[in-house]
Design a protein around this motif. Structure first.
Motif, PDB file in Angstrom:
ATOM      1  N   GLY A 101      32.312  35.718  37.729  1.00 47.29           N
ATOM      2  CA  GLY A 101      32.146  35.558  39.166  1.00 47.29           C
ATOM      3  C   GLY A 101      33.056  36.436  39.995  1.00 47.29           C
ATOM      4  N   ALA A 102      33.640  37.447  39.387  1.00 46.30           N
ATOM      5  CA  ALA A 102      34.627  38.279  40.074  1.00 46.30           C
ATOM      6  C   ALA A 102      33.983  39.485  40.756  1.00 46.30           C
ATOM      7  CB  ALA A 102      35.681  38.753  39.081  1.00 46.30           C
ATOM      8  N   ASP A 103      34.755  40.080  41.634  1.00 52.55           N
ATOM      9  CA  ASP A 103      34.387  41.381  42.195  1.00 52.55           C
ATOM     10  C   ASP A 103      34.840  42.431  41.186  1.00 52.55           C
ATOM     11  OD1 ASP A 103      33.986  43.711  43.577  1.00 52.55           O
ATOM     12  OD2 ASP A 103      35.503  43.323  45.110  1.00 52.55           O
ATOM     13  N   LEU A 104      33.887  43.009  40.480  1.00 49.09           N
ATOM     14  CA  LEU A 104      34.240  43.940  39.401  1.00 49.09           C
ATOM     15  C   LEU A 104      34.870  45.229  39.927  1.00 49.09           C
ATOM     16  CD1 LEU A 104      31.276  43.558  36.879  1.00 49.09           C
ATOM     17  CD2 LEU A 104      33.510  42.457  36.887  1.00 49.09           C
ATOM     18  N   GLY A 105      34.854  45.416  41.224  1.00 44.38           N
ATOM     19  CA  GLY A 105      35.542  46.577  41.785  1.00 44.38           C
ATOM     20  C   GLY A 105      37.026  46.551  41.468  1.00 44.38           C
ATOM     21  N   ALA A 106      37.582  45.323  41.301  1.00 48.91           N
ATOM     22  CA  ALA A 106      39.005  45.216  40.969  1.00 48.91           C
ATOM     23  C   ALA A 106      39.301  45.724  39.568  1.00 48.91           C
ATOM     24  CB  ALA A 106      39.469  43.761  41.108  1.00 48.91           C
ATOM     25  N   VAL A 107      38.294  45.654  38.673  1.00 46.99           N
ATOM     26  CA  VAL A 107      38.502  46.105  37.297  1.00 46.99           C
ATOM     27  C   VAL A 107      38.633  47.622  37.228  1.00 46.99           C
ATOM     28  CG1 VAL A 107      37.495  46.146  34.981  1.00 46.99           C
ATOM     29  CG2 VAL A 107      37.275  44.097  36.400  1.00 46.99           C
ATOM     30  N   VAL A 108      37.895  48.322  38.066  1.00 42.30           N
ATOM     31  CA  VAL A 108      37.916  49.789  38.053  1.00 42.30           C
ATOM     32  C   VAL A 108      38.628  50.330  39.289  1.00 42.30           C
ATOM     33  CG1 VAL A 108      35.862  50.015  36.630  1.00 42.30           C
ATOM     34  CG2 VAL A 108      35.604  49.806  39.105  1.00 42.30           C
ATOM     35  N   SER A 109      39.518  49.545  39.851  1.00 46.02           N
ATOM     36  CA  SER A 109      40.224  49.933  41.068  1.00 46.02           C
ATOM     37  C   SER A 109      41.306  50.967  40.773  1.00 46.02           C
ATOM     38  CB  SER A 109      40.868  48.703  41.705  1.00 46.02           C
ATOM     39  OG  SER A 109      41.901  48.212  40.863  1.00 46.02           O
ATOM     40  N   PRO A 110      41.765  51.683  41.802  1.00 48.58           N
ATOM     41  CA  PRO A 110      42.893  52.610  41.611  1.00 48.58           C
ATOM     42  C   PRO A 110      44.134  51.913  41.067  1.00 48.58           C
ATOM     43  CG  PRO A 110      41.806  53.031  43.709  1.00 48.58           C
ATOM     44  CD  PRO A 110      41.208  51.772  43.160  1.00 48.58           C
ATOM     45  N   GLY A 111      44.350  50.645  41.463  1.00 46.66           N
ATOM     46  CA  GLY A 111      45.504  49.911  40.956  1.00 46.66           C
ATOM     47  C   GLY A 111      45.431  49.700  39.460  1.00 46.66           C
ATOM     48  N   ALA A 112      44.232  49.373  38.967  1.00 47.85           N
ATOM     49  CA  ALA A 112      44.063  49.187  37.522  1.00 47.85           C
ATOM     50  C   ALA A 112      44.270  50.502  36.786  1.00 47.85           C
ATOM     51  CB  ALA A 112      42.671  48.632  37.240  1.00 47.85           C
ATOM     52  N   LEU A 113      43.748  51.593  37.338  1.00 48.28           N
ATOM     53  CA  LEU A 113      43.936  52.908  36.719  1.00 48.28           C
ATOM     54  C   LEU A 113      45.416  53.284  36.698  1.00 48.28           C
ATOM     55  CD1 LEU A 113      42.810  55.493  35.510  1.00 48.28           C
ATOM     56  CD2 LEU A 113      42.443  56.356  37.844  1.00 48.28           C
ATOM     57  N   ALA A 114      46.116  52.994  37.786  1.00 48.24           N
ATOM     58  CA  ALA A 114      47.554  53.290  37.840  1.00 48.24           C
ATOM     59  C   ALA A 114      48.313  52.499  36.783  1.00 48.24           C
ATOM     60  CB  ALA A 114      48.096  52.963  39.231  1.00 48.24           C
ATOM     61  N   ALA A 115      47.917  51.230  36.568  1.00 50.74           N
ATOM     62  CA  ALA A 115      48.579  50.404  35.552  1.00 50.74           C
ATOM     63  C   ALA A 115      48.366  50.974  34.156  1.00 50.74           C
ATOM     64  CB  ALA A 115      48.052  48.969  35.634  1.00 50.74           C
ATOM     65  N   ILE A 116      47.149  51.457  33.883  1.00 50.71           N
ATOM     66  CA  ILE A 116      46.846  52.040  32.578  1.00 50.71           C
ATOM     67  C   ILE A 116      47.656  53.315  32.354  1.00 50.71           C
ATOM     68  CG2 ILE A 116      45.046  53.219  31.255  1.00 50.71           C
ATOM     69  CD1 ILE A 116      43.057  51.197  32.402  1.00 50.71           C
ATOM     70  N   ILE A 117      47.655  54.196  33.345  1.00 46.06           N
ATOM     71  CA  ILE A 117      48.392  55.453  33.224  1.00 46.06           C
ATOM     72  C   ILE A 117      49.889  55.175  33.038  1.00 46.06           C
ATOM     73  CG2 ILE A 117      49.074  57.562  34.430  1.00 46.06           C
ATOM     74  CD1 ILE A 117      46.317  57.524  35.785  1.00 46.06           C
ATOM     75  N   ALA A 118      50.406  54.203  33.796  1.00 40.70           N
ATOM     76  CA  ALA A 118      51.837  53.884  33.714  1.00 40.70           C
ATOM     77  C   ALA A 118      52.204  53.352  32.338  1.00 40.70           C
ATOM     78  CB  ALA A 118      52.204  52.869  34.795  1.00 40.70           C
ATOM     79  N   GLU A 119      51.354  52.503  31.759  1.00 41.28           N
ATOM     80  CA  GLU A 119      51.676  51.963  30.428  1.00 41.28           C
ATOM     81  C   GLU A 119      51.646  53.069  29.379  1.00 41.28           C
ATOM     82  OE1 GLU A 119      50.651  48.371  27.310  1.00 41.28           O
ATOM     83  OE2 GLU A 119      50.047  48.248  29.399  1.00 41.28           O
ATOM     84  N   LEU A 120      50.653  53.937  29.446  1.00 43.78           N
ATOM     85  CA  LEU A 120      50.583  55.043  28.490  1.00 43.78           C
ATOM     86  C   LEU A 120      51.788  55.974  28.650  1.00 43.78           C
ATOM     87  CD1 LEU A 120      46.766  55.902  28.687  1.00 43.78           C
ATOM     88  CD2 LEU A 120      47.978  54.806  26.786  1.00 43.78           C
ATOM     89  N   ALA A 121      52.165  56.262  29.896  1.00 37.51           N
ATOM     90  CA  ALA A 121      53.315  57.138  30.149  1.00 37.51           C
ATOM     91  C   ALA A 121      54.605  56.490  29.664  1.00 37.51           C
ATOM     92  CB  ALA A 121      53.412  57.449  31.642  1.00 37.51           C
ATOM     93  N   THR A 122      54.718  55.173  29.838  1.00 34.58           N
ATOM     94  CA  THR A 122      55.913  54.461  29.389  1.00 34.58           C
ATOM     95  C   THR A 122      56.053  54.538  27.872  1.00 34.58           C
ATOM     96  OG1 THR A 122      55.797  52.906  31.253  1.00 34.58           O
ATOM     97  CG2 THR A 122      57.065  52.222  29.321  1.00 34.58           C
ATOM     98  N   ILE A 123      54.963  54.263  27.160  1.00 35.18           N
ATOM     99  CA  ILE A 123      55.010  54.278  25.699  1.00 35.18           C
ATOM    100  C   ILE A 123      55.277  55.683  25.167  1.00 35.18           C
ATOM    101  CG2 ILE A 123      53.611  53.940  23.608  1.00 35.18           C
ATOM    102  CD1 ILE A 123      52.318  51.552  25.039  1.00 35.18           C
TER     103      ILE A 123
END
Length: 318
Positions: A54-76
Motif C-alpha cells: 500500500g505504499a507510494d513506490l516512488g519512495a523506493v526509487v527516490s533520490p534519497g534511496a539512491l543516495a543511501a545505496i551509493i553511500a553504503e557502497l562507498a563506505t564499504i
C-alpha cells in the motif's frame, strides 16, 4: 526532535527488558536466535509485504534511496582500502573489517528507526535488496575463494537471495502494489488481518532479540572490547567503529548533498548510514573463521553508539 528522543527511549527500554531477561536467566542462552528467526522468517516479511503493498513506490526509487545505496557502497569500499592498505590486514580480514564498517543493520534496527525518524519503512527496502542480492552473495563468493573453504555451488549461491524471506516479502508487496491489488479485498480481508498481526510483531521481536543478544555477548566474552584495547586487533576494531559511526554518515551527507537533497529528504540516507553494524557480519565472520572478535565487538559498540549519532543527524537536518 522530542518525538525521536521519545521513540529511541522506548526502543532502549524494550532492548533493556530483553537484556535483563537474558542476564537473569529467565530465558535459555541464545534465545535471541529464536526471536531473530521468528522475525526473519515471519514477522518482518509480513511487515514489508503489507507496507509495500500500500505504499507510494516512488519512495523506493527516490533520490534519497539512491543516495543511501551509493553511500553504503562507498563506505564499504573505502573501509576495505583502509583495512587492507593502512592497517595491513589480509584481503579476507579486510573484507570482514569493511563489512563491519558499512553493512548496516537494515532489518532489525533499520525498519524501526525508519518508522521513527521518517515515518515509513519503504525507503529501507532498497538497502535490504542491496544487501540480500549483492553484498551478501558477493562477499561469500570472495571469501570462499580467498579462504579455500568449500562453498555452495555457483547455482545455489546465485539463487540464494530468491529463497530469502525478506526478499520474498519485498517482492510480493511490490508486485501487489504494481498490480493494483488491495490486500483488504483478498479472502474477505482475512489475509490482510493475518499479515498485519504478524507484521506488528516485527519491531518488538527485533528489540527484545537485540537485548538478549547483548546479554549473551557479555556472558560469552571473557574480556570485553575495551579490555582488549591494547591488543593487535584494536586498531582494526576502532577503525571499523569510527568508520561506521562517523565516516559513513558523513559520506551519506556528502552524497545526498551532491544530489541536491536537503532537510528531511537528506535525513533518510544519513539516518540509514548511522545504523549500527548488522549482526549478520558476525555470522559471516564466524562462518569463515576470520576476524570474529572484531565483527562481534563492532556490532556491540556501534549498537551502543548509534543513538547519539542519529539524534545529532535529526537535530541538524530535521
Amino acid at each position: 526532535m522530542l518525538r525521536i528522543i521519545s521513540g529511541l527511549t522506548v526502543f532502549a527500554v524494550v532492548i533493556t527488558i530483553g537484556w535483563a531477561l537474558g542476564r537473569a536467566g529467565a530465558l535459555p542462552p541464545r534465545s535471541d536466535r529464536v526471536l531473530t528467526r521468528l522475525a526473519f522468517f515471519v514477522a518482518t516479511p509480513a511487515l514489508m509485504l503489507t507496507t509495500l503493498a500500500g505504499a507510494d513506490l516512488g519512495a523506493v526509487v527516490s533520490p534519497g534511496a539512491l543516495a543511501a545505496i551509493i553511500a553504503e557502497l562507498a563506505t564499504i569500499a573505502s573501509a576495505w582500502a583502509a583495512h587492507r592498505w593502512l592497517l595491513g590486514r589480509d584481503t579476507a580480514d579486510a573484507l570482514i573489517g569493511a563489512l563491519a564498517s558499512g553493512y548496516v543493520n537494515a532489518a532489525n534496527l533499520g525498519i524501526p528507526v525508519a518508522l521513527l525518524v521518517v515515518g515509513d519503512v519503504t525507503p529501507i527496502a532498497p538497502i535490504l535488496l542491496l544487501q540480500l542480492v549483492v553484498l551478501t552473495p558477493g562477499s561469500f563468493a570472495i571469501l570462499d575463494v580467498i579462504t579455500g573453504r568449500p562453498g555452495q555451488t555457483a547455482l545455489r549461491r546465485a539463487t540464494a537471495p530468491l529463497r530469502n524471506p525478506l526478499l520474498i516479502g519485498v517482492a510480493t508487496g511490490t508486485a501487489l502494489n504494481l498490480a493494483g491489488w488491495d490486500l483488504a479485498g483478498i479472502a474477505g480481508g482475512s489475509l490482510a488481518e493475518v499479515l498485519g498481526m504478524l507484521g506488528r510483531m516485527a519491531v518488538p521481536l527485533m528489540m527484545l532479540s537485540l537485548g538478549l543478544s547483548l546479554a549473551d555477548s557479555q556472558r560469552e566474552r571473557r574480556v570485553g572490547p575495551l579490555g582488549r584495547a591494547a591488543g593487535p586487533a584494536a586498531p582494526a576494531l576502532w577503525c571499523a567503529v569510527g568508520w561506521k559511526l562517523i565516516v559513513a554518515p558523513l559520506l551519506a551527507l556528502a552524497v545526498g548533498g551532491l544530489m541536491g537533497l536537503r532537510g528531511q529528504a537528506l535525513l533518510m540516507p544519513v539516518t540509514t548510514a548511522c545504523l549500527p553494524t548488522a549482526q549478520n557480519v558476525f555470522l559471516y565472520a564466524s562462518r569463515y573463521e576470520r576476524s570474529t572478535e572484531l565483527a562481534r565487538d563492532a556490532v556491540l559498540l556501534t549498537t551502543a553508539g548509534f543513538a547519539p549519532v542519529v539524534l545529532l543527524a535529526a537535530a541538524a537536518l530535521g
